[in-house]
Scaffold this motif. Structure first.
Motif, short mmCIF file in Angstrom:
data_model
loop_
_atom_site.label_atom_id
_atom_site.label_comp_id
_atom_site.label_asym_id
_atom_site.label_seq_id
_atom_site.Cartn_x
_atom_site.Cartn_y
_atom_site.Cartn_z
N LYS A 36 9.03 -5.57 -0.48
CA LYS A 36 8.38 -5.20 0.78
C LYS A 36 8.04 -3.72 0.82
O LYS A 36 6.94 -3.32 1.22
N GLU A 37 8.99 -2.87 0.38
CA GLU A 37 8.74 -1.43 0.37
C GLU A 37 7.59 -1.07 -0.56
O GLU A 37 6.68 -0.32 -0.18
N SER A 38 7.62 -1.64 -1.76
CA SER A 38 6.56 -1.34 -2.74
C SER A 38 5.21 -1.84 -2.26
O SER A 38 4.20 -1.14 -2.37
N GLY A 39 5.19 -3.05 -1.70
CA GLY A 39 3.92 -3.63 -1.24
C GLY A 39 3.32 -2.88 -0.07
O GLY A 39 2.12 -2.60 -0.06
N SER A 40 4.16 -2.53 0.90
CA SER A 40 3.64 -1.86 2.10
C SER A 40 3.11 -0.48 1.78
O SER A 40 2.03 -0.08 2.24
N TRP A 41 3.84 0.27 0.95
CA TRP A 41 3.38 1.62 0.62
C TRP A 41 2.20 1.62 -0.35
O TRP A 41 1.36 2.52 -0.31
#
Length: 336
Positions: A36-41
């Motif tokens: 989620k962190e990698s995808g959102s940023w």
């Protein structure tokens, strides 16, 4: 395209500010980034890059915006291919996943610095000698064939390069085979030694240097504006760390990406040679006069580049359909 010194300064400060923010917000404390962190940023940084293209259109017109987008798409595609090399480096040096972010961010900043130098040199050369486009074009065609030869053997080539870097580093630097957190240099028996993390960073830095040799001539084939060349490179590199963790497992399935990138580099190389002929001043070609040849427009270039990438990606996913579960490693740097 008239870019003021103030606009240059503001652009560089904003880009550096984004990297500093990235470090303090995500990298300073070692951790394994979630999907989620990698995808959102990743989405945030791609959004910033696309919005900047809108600013270029508002400030300098749609023609320059088209050149920026073509350059950004090309540099982003080349960066994705670079990620595969980063995966190999992380695995070769068995870098723990929680420390990979630091190595990647430092490596990306080094890549931006090196590309900035190449961009300045390229701009000066183009300004002084129009025949430089011949060299850029022929170099890209040569690089395209080299990429074709290496396709399917990237792991072997990168491991050979890494082993040479390690051998050279160990000859001139005291090293240790053990990690000490995310330190690049540590102490062993009161003696300063280099950790495997720094060796991995050296390997990534050398790979970045090789990537810059390909990417800068490629983007100069799409725009001759140093400001667009720099910003397209900067925004393509931004978010590359997040993308590494987001699609690391998918990279193994993009079996035809190298072929697609080879076609793109060859296409841009031909475009550069045609442009060089159009602007020709070499006395042994057409008596030093311009050669009447067709030139490839920016919209056509963007369409061809996107088309090649779509075909290469779809063909790769179809080819490897059903094999995702049999990948050797679904995580970047899985050598630990």
């Amino acid at each position: 395209m008239d870019v003021t010194a103030l606009e240059w300064v503001i652009t560089i400060v904003v880009i550096l500010g984004l990297f500093v923010f990235d470090f303090f917000a995500h990298v300073r404390t070692p951790h394994d980034p979630s999907f989620k962190e990698s995808g959102s940023w990743s989405a945030v940084y791609i959004g910033i890059a696309l919005l900047f293209g809108g600013f270029v259109a508002w400030r300098w017109g749609s023609t320059f915006a088209g050149e920026y987008y073509a350059g950004f798409v090309t540099e982003k595609a080349l960066s994705v291919d670079n990620l595969f090399i980063f995966v190999i480096i992380m695995s070769t040096f068995a870098v723990p996943r929680i420390y990979q972010q630091k190595v990647l961010l430092i490596g990306i900043v080094l890549a931006l610095v090196m590309r900035g130098i190449f961009i300045a040199v390229g701009a000066a050369a183009i300004s002084a000698f129009s025949w430089v486009f011949y060299l850029f074009g022929l170099f890209l065609v040569y690089t395209a064939f080299g990429l074709l030869r290496e396709s399917g053997h990237e792991v072997e080539h990168e491991e050979k390069r890494d082993s040479r870097i390690v051998a050279l580093a160990k000859r001139v630097l005291p090293t240790t085979d053990s990690f000490d957190g995310d330190k690049l240099i540590t102490s062993v028996d009161g003696r300063k030694v280099v950790t495997p993390l720094l060796l991995a960073l050296l390997a990534i830095g050398f790979a970045d240097l090789l990537f810059a040799l390909d990417s800068i001539p490629a983007i100069y084939g799409l725009t001759s504006e140093p400001y667009l060349v720099f910003t397209a490179n900067a925004f393509a590199l931004m978010g590359l760390r997040q993308l590494f963790f987001l699609i690391g497992g998918l990279l193994e399935r993009l079996v035809y990406l190298s072929y697609g990138l080879s076609a793109i580099l060859a296409f841009i190389g031909v475009k550069l040679v045609l442009h060089a002929l159009h602007e020709n001043t070499l006395p042994f070609i057409n008596g030093g006069e311009h050669v009447s040849v067709p030139e490839i427009s920016t919209p056509t270039s963007l369409g061809v580049i996107l088309g090649i990438l779509i075909v290469a990606t779809v063909a790769s996913l179809v080819k490897t359909r059903g094999t995702a579960g049999s990948q050797v490693d679904s995580h970047p740097g899985g050598g630990q």
